[in-house]
Every structure is written in structure tokens, then in C-alpha cells.
Design a protein around this motif. Structure first.
Motif, PDB file in Angstrom:
ATOM      1  N   PRO A  85       0.872  -1.284   0.455  1.00  0.00           N
ATOM      2  CA  PRO A  85       0.208   0.557  -0.088  1.00  0.00           C
ATOM      3  C   PRO A  85       1.043   1.763  -0.148  1.00  0.00           C
ATOM      4  O   PRO A  85       2.047   1.314   0.550  1.00  0.00           O
ATOM      5  CB  PRO A  85      -0.757  -0.150   1.635  1.00  0.00           C
ATOM      6  CG  PRO A  85      -0.804  -1.170   1.868  1.00  0.00           C
ATOM      7  CD  PRO A  85       0.517  -2.138   1.030  1.00  0.00           C
ATOM      8  N   ALA A  86       0.319   2.168  -0.783  1.00  0.00           N
ATOM      9  CA  ALA A  86       1.109   3.408  -0.857  1.00  0.00           C
ATOM     10  C   ALA A  86       1.462   4.479   0.584  1.00  0.00           C
ATOM     11  O   ALA A  86       0.234   4.711   1.161  1.00  0.00           O
ATOM     12  CB  ALA A  86       1.199   4.546  -2.251  1.00  0.00           C
ATOM     13  N   GLU A  87       2.263   5.135   0.792  1.00  0.00           N
ATOM     14  CA  GLU A  87       2.387   6.022   1.801  1.00  0.00           C
ATOM     15  C   GLU A  87       1.660   6.894   2.134  1.00  0.00           C
ATOM     16  O   GLU A  87       1.831   7.557   0.300  1.00  0.00           O
ATOM     17  CB  GLU A  87       3.376   6.091   2.126  1.00  0.00           C
ATOM     18  CG  GLU A  87       4.019   6.825   3.599  1.00  0.00           C
ATOM     19  CD  GLU A  87       3.971   5.167   4.574  1.00  0.00           C
ATOM     20  OE1 GLU A  87       4.163   4.456   5.036  1.00  0.00           O
ATOM     21  OE2 GLU A  87       3.545   6.492   5.646  1.00  0.00           O
ATOM     22  N   GLU A  88       0.788   7.793   2.695  1.00  0.00           N
ATOM     23  CA  GLU A  88      -0.269   8.968   2.216  1.00  0.00           C
ATOM     24  C   GLU A  88       0.641   9.666   3.072  1.00  0.00           C
ATOM     25  O   GLU A  88       2.027   9.813   3.397  1.00  0.00           O
ATOM     26  CB  GLU A  88      -1.423   8.505   3.414  1.00  0.00           C
ATOM     27  CG  GLU A  88      -1.734   9.720   3.377  1.00  0.00           C
ATOM     28  CD  GLU A  88      -3.205  10.047   3.899  1.00  0.00           C
ATOM     29  OE1 GLU A  88      -4.028   9.533   3.338  1.00  0.00           O
ATOM     30  OE2 GLU A  88      -3.727  10.679   4.295  1.00  0.00           O
ATOM     31  N   MET A  89       0.924  10.856   2.188  1.00  0.00           N
ATOM     32  CA  MET A  89       1.518  11.901   1.855  1.00  0.00           C
ATOM     33  C   MET A  89       1.468  12.956   2.164  1.00  0.00           C
ATOM     34  O   MET A  89       0.427  12.930   0.889  1.00  0.00           O
ATOM     35  CB  MET A  89       2.932  11.391   0.545  1.00  0.00           C
ATOM     36  CG  MET A  89       4.039  10.762   0.699  1.00  0.00           C
ATOM     37  SD  MET A  89       4.671  10.267   1.637  1.00  0.00           S
ATOM     38  CE  MET A  89       6.387  10.872   1.264  1.00  0.00           C
ATOM     39  N   ASP A  90       2.300  13.926   2.211  1.00  0.00           N
ATOM     40  CA  ASP A  90       1.364  15.365   2.420  1.00  0.00           C
ATOM     41  C   ASP A  90       1.874  15.846   1.197  1.00  0.00           C
ATOM     42  O   ASP A  90       2.852  15.791   1.221  1.00  0.00           O
ATOM     43  CB  ASP A  90       1.978  16.647   3.351  1.00  0.00           C
ATOM     44  CG  ASP A  90       1.836  15.700   4.990  1.00  0.00           C
ATOM     45  OD1 ASP A  90       0.023  15.569   5.015  1.00  0.00           O
ATOM     46  OD2 ASP A  90       1.541  16.148   5.766  1.00  0.00           O
ATOM     47  N   ALA A  91       1.293  16.902   1.031  1.00  0.00           N
ATOM     48  CA  ALA A  91       1.218  18.017  -0.257  1.00  0.00           C
ATOM     49  C   ALA A  91       2.643  18.279  -0.758  1.00  0.00           C
ATOM     50  O   ALA A  91       3.708  17.935  -1.091  1.00  0.00           O
ATOM     51  CB  ALA A  91       0.852  18.852  -1.116  1.00  0.00           C
ATOM     52  N   GLU A  92       3.606  18.680   0.836  1.00  0.00           N
ATOM     53  CA  GLU A  92       4.687  18.846   0.644  1.00  0.00           C
ATOM     54  C   GLU A  92       5.478  18.558   1.253  1.00  0.00           C
ATOM     55  O   GLU A  92       6.409  18.702   1.529  1.00  0.00           O
ATOM     56  CB  GLU A  92       4.789  20.842   1.718  1.00  0.00           C
ATOM     57  CG  GLU A  92       3.937  21.885   0.480  1.00  0.00           C
ATOM     58  CD  GLU A  92       5.016  22.147  -0.513  1.00  0.00           C
ATOM     59  OE1 GLU A  92       5.824  21.953  -0.423  1.00  0.00           O
ATOM     60  OE2 GLU A  92       4.225  23.295  -1.144  1.00  0.00           O
ATOM     61  N   ASP A  93       5.590  17.323   1.171  1.00  0.00           N
ATOM     62  CA  ASP A  93       6.503  16.406   2.171  1.00  0.00           C
ATOM     63  C   ASP A  93       7.104  16.611   0.967  1.00  0.00           C
ATOM     64  O   ASP A  93       7.033  16.467  -0.640  1.00  0.00           O
ATOM     65  CB  ASP A  93       5.742  14.947   2.057  1.00  0.00           C
ATOM     66  CG  ASP A  93       5.258  14.964   3.432  1.00  0.00           C
ATOM     67  OD1 ASP A  93       5.874  15.231   4.236  1.00  0.00           O
ATOM     68  OD2 ASP A  93       4.633  14.139   4.168  1.00  0.00           O
TER      69      ASP A  93
END
Ligand code: WT7
Length: 635
Positions: free
Chosen positions: A237-245
């Protein structure tokens, strides 16, 4: 607002909208991507700190946009077609489904080897599909990749690994490039002597050249993949990232001695590369898109991997070089894979032009519909050769101006939609606001003018910082002119308002489309035991665009001038890499300096260019006689 650009009229309308309502414009573009959660605010910015935040509050993973979202409709379409260095070896095709599975599998390998979200991972690999897989696997788990081009030396790799404290390295045993075999793992071993942060090295089998494998640290790619296969669950499963990570770091040369780690972030970079790829190339479903760049440079990141894949395109990737086994190689590849779009560099075109038309004649290039150029100014002769002999005057050429720092294409024609003009990058894409300024930062208005190229409003693909040193980002790009991003390029805007980039105005060279800092090359030359000091400038080079001309003070030589030159070239090769080798080395007794000790590069540049008639004001020089000597000794 309809953001589709199918005509010059559409372009003008959308461009105006993008300037009047930038946040609405970019929200409209971003809406075409898949987000786990949409943004709270489109843009927050100031160019003084600088602090630039796009799509704040949004959650995503770029690999879900590049892979998962295509599985239902394009699962069996080729995502990557790979053409090997040796034309006798079989090519490989990875469908979106296969690429997805391999990325998940390798993402699990990374996790098994201790990699976590936020870790920095250095990738030093040849142009094989596993390079794209490694890049995407990092993005899948939220690790930050730092790809280092295969032509860099152990020293350069070590500098980059240390700067980012990478914990893991992905490499291969060896690499094939033209007739050469490059010992990748051995170079990494040399680099790692100085890199205590690296705990694991994963080694892909490519050439099966003998390599040292250190217990506990080094593991084979294939063995690690087998381990996760036997563990069962192939999904990751893909890691959930913040847009600005952070998504990645990519090192690039500037006017100081030390390369900078340009930082791009997940949301904005995804939106910008996808948007520019789809529009500039007017990509149509099913088309085969061939970009000849290396993934070690930004062009490969943005326009082999992320841009094309986020748009569900078929990206053709080539391991070798245009001149091996002969100068018809690119045209054979276009013919075999029926490439529809070809994106390459002026330096490649100029080198191929040198072989005449024989390698082109008889090749079926009828599949080609659109051509692109990137990396340096394209001279009119090369532009016309591309147009006449490759595009047969029926393919629009997009001359795309952009930079590592801009993340994606900024000024460029839109293929078949907006006009082209030989030697001109033409018009800014919607969303991009260029401005020309004089030395004092005063805007130069109107047409038929030239100045320094700046951008006055943020765009989603722009760099956010330079890794580990935000102040350096501020001083390099945002401090020269207040409230503007400074590109470092000179530019003219002609009577029609079309932009032509004329080259760097700082101490940065563009050699074969690769960026080199003069200070960086000087530092390397000065490492040679007998060298006292040196000054490096660029000069016009028929194939490379710019060549490296070094003025070197080296009074005591070991052996002849010629053997010392070779030693210096070898030193530069070891310190930076073969790409930085000086083309010309002139031994001088001293360098032209002002009384305050500053080297007068302006004079050296003129001498290197062969323009010695008027060297300008030399009255401030400490020792004007040295100039006469240097002029006379010119190579
Ligand atoms: C520098 C950026 C763009 C990705 C590859 C190079 C020069 C780039 C053009 C062009 C004239 C160009 C500029 C720029 N440049 N494209 N179409 N016309 N000059 O990326 O290594 O970051 O270098 O390349 O001088 O500043 P880079």
C-alpha cells in the motif's frame, strides 16, 4: 473554465485566465489528479524567505497517480518500453500492471531493508527499467530519492550521500554504455569508505562483472526480491504523503564549488510534470514517447518517469548512447518501436549531424509526429536539420526551456498548437509569468528587448529549498532581485514577444546540456599536486555547445606539458567525473587579477572565445603584462 488547449486562441485565453486567477487555474489542473484528500488552500507563498506551499493539507501518493489509477483502463498497456545498449539484446516491455507489481515488490524490499518514510536513498544505476522501479519504489514508501548520474566519480557520490545522510544505496554491479563497461558497484565501494550513514547497499545484476559484497551491508536485488516473494503478499500500500512532503533531492551545479541539493515536493511536482507533459507534447492515448535523457538528470525524472506515467503514457527508455554501435542508433529505435514523439538534446543532434545523412537515409521515421529539444540553446542549423531530416517538415519542434529548479517545462511551444520559431523557446506555458529585468532588478517592458530572466509568481513545480541549507536557496534564487525567482539565464524577447534564452549570466557552464560550475572544476584542477591556481571559463564548442577552457598556473611539472595536461584531466575525472574534463588546458605564469585579488574572468572568457581584439578596460589589473602572455599562448 475550460482548460483544454487545442488552438492558439485557447492558449491565449487560458494564459490570461492563469494570470488573472492563478489559484483557480492550478486548482483546475490539480483536480485532474487522484488525491487521498484535497487541499485546504491552493497556495501560500512569499519569495522573501522563501516559503512556497502548494495544495496545503492535501494527501496523496504520486505512485498511485503514476500506476494504480491506470490499472483498470490501461493495465495491459506498455508503461515502459526498454531498449538495451546492445541492439542484439532483447528489448523489454513493462505494462502498467507489471510495473505496478514490480514497484510494490521492490518497495517491500526497501522496507525489509529498514527503509522508512523520510529516509534518504541514493540511487546510482544504469538506464534499465529497474532504475525507474527503484525511483518509484522510494516514492511508494515515502522515502526521498537522490539519483546520482552514472557518470559521476566516487568523490562526487560521497559528497552527495553525505550531504543528505543517505541510509541506503541502490546500484548495479556494472553498466553498459556504448562500447564501455562501467564498474558501478566498485565506484560505490570507493564512495562508501567516506559514508558512515549508509547501512545497506542493494545491487542489481546487470553486467555480472565481479564485485565485492560485504556481509551485513550488501545484498543482491534479485535475492531480496525472492525473499519478499516467499513472504506472500506482493502488494505494498502506498504511504500517504502530505502535498509538501519531500519527494526527491537532485544535486545540481551552481556558481559556487559545492553542488546544491534541489528539493522537490510530492503534490506540486506531480501536478506540474503531468500538466506540462500532457500539454507541451499534446500526448494522445497510445502514442509511444521517447525521451533520450538519463534518469540521473531532471529531464529523466520529469519526462521519462513521473510526467509520462502520471498521464498513462508509454515511455520508451534507452540504455545506450546515440552513436553506438553507429550514428543511426536513435533512428533504428524510432523505427523499431514506432516512436511518435522524440525528445532529445541539441548536443546529441549536433554530434549526429557530424556523421552526415547516411545513418538517417533509409530509416522509417514516418511514425514521428512531434519533436522536442531540451537542455541548452538550440542553434538554428541543428533546429533545421532536426526539422528537415528527422521530422520531414511535418513535426512541430518544441524547444523547451526549464531547469532542475523549475521541476518542469516553463517556456515552450505547445506541439501543433502554438507557433514555433527556430532557436526560440517562444511563449510561457499558462501559469508561468516570466519577466526580464536589468542589473538593478528594474523590469524591462515591451518587446525587442533583452535582460535577465526571472519569474514573478510561483508555480507548483518550483524548488522549495536546497537540502540542508535553506539560506543558500534564498541567496541563490531569491535575493538577487526582490520578490523574483532569478533563473541565472539571459534572455531576449523579440518584436513578437517570443522568448529566446541566450545562456547563463552566472559562472555556470552548459557542457553537452550538463550543468557545471566553473568553481567546481577549478577546485578539482587545484587538487592536482603541482597546480597552484586555475581559472575555468566556457568557450563555444561545435558539438558540446560550450567547452571547458582552463587557465592553469603550474610552474613545476612532472614530465612534459602534455603529460601534465593528461594528469590534470585524470584528476578532474576522479574528483568530479568524466563529464567535467577540461577540453583545453593553457599553462600560464599568472592569472589576470584586480588589485583586490579577484580573477577577471571577463578577460579570460574573451581570450578563450578567440575574441582578443577588444578586451575592455584592463587598467584595474594588478599586472597587465600577464594578459599579453595569455593572449599569445592561447590554444
Ligand atoms: C539550464 C538548466 C532543462 C532540463 C535540462 C537541463 C539551459 C535548458 C534550454 C533551452 C536554452 C536551455 C539554461 C538553464 N537550458 N533548456 N530550451 N534553451 N537554454 O537542466 O541542468 O538544470 O540546466 O539549461 O541555461 O538555466 P539544468
Amino acid at each position: 473554465m475550460d482548460l483544454q488547449i487545442n488552438s492558439f486562441e485557447d492558449y491565449k485565453r487560458v494564459y490570461e485566465y492563469s494570470v488573472a486567477e492563478p489559484e483557480k487555474f492550478w486548482a483546475g489542473i490539480a483536480d485532474t489528479f487522484t488525491w487521498r484528500k484535497k487541499w485546504d488552500k491552493v497556495l501560500n507563498w512569499n519569495f522573501t524567505e522563501p516559503n512556497i506551499r502548494w495544495f496545503e493539507g492535501a494527501k496523496l501518493n504520486i505512485t498511485e497517480n503514476c500506476l494504480d489509477r491506470h490499472l483498470e483502463t490501461l493495465g495491459n498497456q506498455p508503461a515502459i518500453i526498454w531498449e538495451p545498449n546492445d541492439p542484439e539484446e532483447d528489448h523489454r516491455v513493462l505494462t502498467y500492471k507489471q510495473l505496478h507489481d514490480k514497484v510494490c515488490q521492490f518497495a517491500n524490499v526497501l522496507k525489509n531493508n529498514g527503509a522508512q518514510k523520510g529516509d534518504r536513498i541514493c540511487i546510482y544505476m544504469p538506464m534499465v527499467p529497474e532504475l525507474a522501479i527503484a525511483v518509484l519504489a522510494c516514492a511508494r514508501i515515502g522515502a526521498i530519492h537522490s539519483v546520482v548520474f552514472g557518470g559521476f566519480s566516487a568523490q562526487s557520490i560521497a559528497d552527495r550521500i553525505q550531504d543528505a545522510s543517505c541510509s541506503l544505496v541502490i546500484t548495479s554491479d556494472g553498466a553498459f554504455r556504448g562500447g564501455k563497461e562501467i564498474p558501478m558497484k566498485s565506484v560505490i565501494d570507493d564512495a562508501l569508505v567516506r559514508c558512515p550513514s549508509v547501512k545497506k547497499v542493494i545491487v542489481l545484476t546487470r553486467s555480472r562483472t565481479p564485485v565485492s559484497m560485504i556481509k551485513g551491508r550488501d545484498a543482491w536485488w534479485e535475492d531480496e526480491v525472492k525473499k519478499v516473494e516467499t513472504m506472500g503478499n506482493p502488494d505494498c500500500p502506498a504511504e500517504e504523503m502530505d502535498a509538501e512532503d519531500m519527494l526527491f533531492i537532485l544535486y545540481t551545479s551552481g556558481s559556487t564549488g559545492k553542488p546544491k541539493g534541489v528539493v522537490h515536493t510530492c503534490g506540486g511536482y506531480m501536478v506540474y510534470t503531468g500538466y506540462t507533459f500532457a500539454n507541451v507534447f499534446q500526448y494522445q492515448p497510445g502514442e509511444v514517447y521517447f525521451c533520450t535523457a538519463d534518469i540521473g538528470w531532471i529531464t529523466g525524472h520529469s519526462y521519462i518517469v513521473y510526467g509520462p506515467l502520471s498521464q498513462g503514457a508509454t515511455s520508451l527508455m534507452f540504455e545506450g548512447i546515440p552513436t553506438w554501435p553507429d550514428a543511426g542508433r536513435l533512428w533504428n529505435i524510432v523505427q523499431i518501436h514506432k516512436a511518435n514523439i522524440l525528445y532529445t538534446a541539441p548536443t546529441a543532434l549536433r554530434s549526429l549531424m557530424g556523421f552526415g545523412l547516411d545513418p538517417v537515409i533509409g530509416k522509417d521515421l514516418s511514425s514521428l509526429k512531434k519533436l522536442g529539444s531540451v537542455g541548452e540553446p538550440i542553434n538554428e542549423e541543428a533546429w533545421h536539420w532536426f526539422d528537415d531530416h528527422i521530422g520531414h517538415n511535418k513535426c512541430p519542434i518544441v524547444d523547451t526551456w526549464w531547469q532542475t529548479e523549475t521541476g518542469g517545462i516553463m517556456i515552450s511551444p505547445i506541439a501543433g498548437v502554438t507557433p514555433t520559431k527556430p532557436g526560440y523557446a517562444t511563449l510561457p506555458l499558462p501559469g508561468i509569468q516570466p519577466i526580464l529585468v536589468d542589473e538593478n532588478g528594474k523590469e524591462i517592458e515591451g518587446n525587442d528587448v533583452s535582460g535577465n530572466l526571472c519569474i514573478r509568481y510561483p508555480w507548483p513545480g518550483m524548488l522549495r529549498t536546497t537540502y540542508g541549507d535553506h539560506e543558500r536557496c534564498r541567496t541563490t534564487y531569491f535575493a538577487t532581485y526582490e520578490n523574483l525567482y532569478f533563473t541565472g539565464d539571459g534572455c531576449l524577447r523579440d518584436a513578437d514577444g517570443y522568448y529566446k534564452i541566450t545562456g547563463r549570466v552566472d559562472d555556470v557552464l552548459n557542457v553537452s546540456g550538463h550543468r557545471l560550475g566553473t568553481a567546481e572544476v577549478e577546485n578539482a584542477i587545484n587538487m592536482h599536486a603541482n597546480v597552484i591556481e586555475s581559472a575555468v571559463v566556457g568557450y563555444p564548442h561545435d558539438i558540446k555547445g560550450q567547452g571547458v577552457y582552463a587557465f592553469v598556473v603550474c610552474p613545476e611539472k612532472h614530465g612534459t606539458d602534455e603529460s601534465t595536461r593528461k594528469d590534470i584531466v585524470m584528476t578532474v575525472s576522479r574528483i568530479i567525473g568524466p563529464i567535467a574534463k577540461p577540453d583545453k588546458i593553457q599553462f600560464v605564469s599568472g592569472l589576470p587579477k584586480t588589485r583586490s585579488g579577484k580573477i577577471m574572468r571577463r578577460i579570460l572568457r574573451k581570450i578563450a572565445e578567440g575574441d582578443t581584439s577588444n578586451l575592455g578596460d584592463t587598467s584595474t589589473l594588478l599586472d597587465p603584462a600577464v594578459v599579453t602572455e595569455i593572449k599569445e599562448g592561447r590554444i
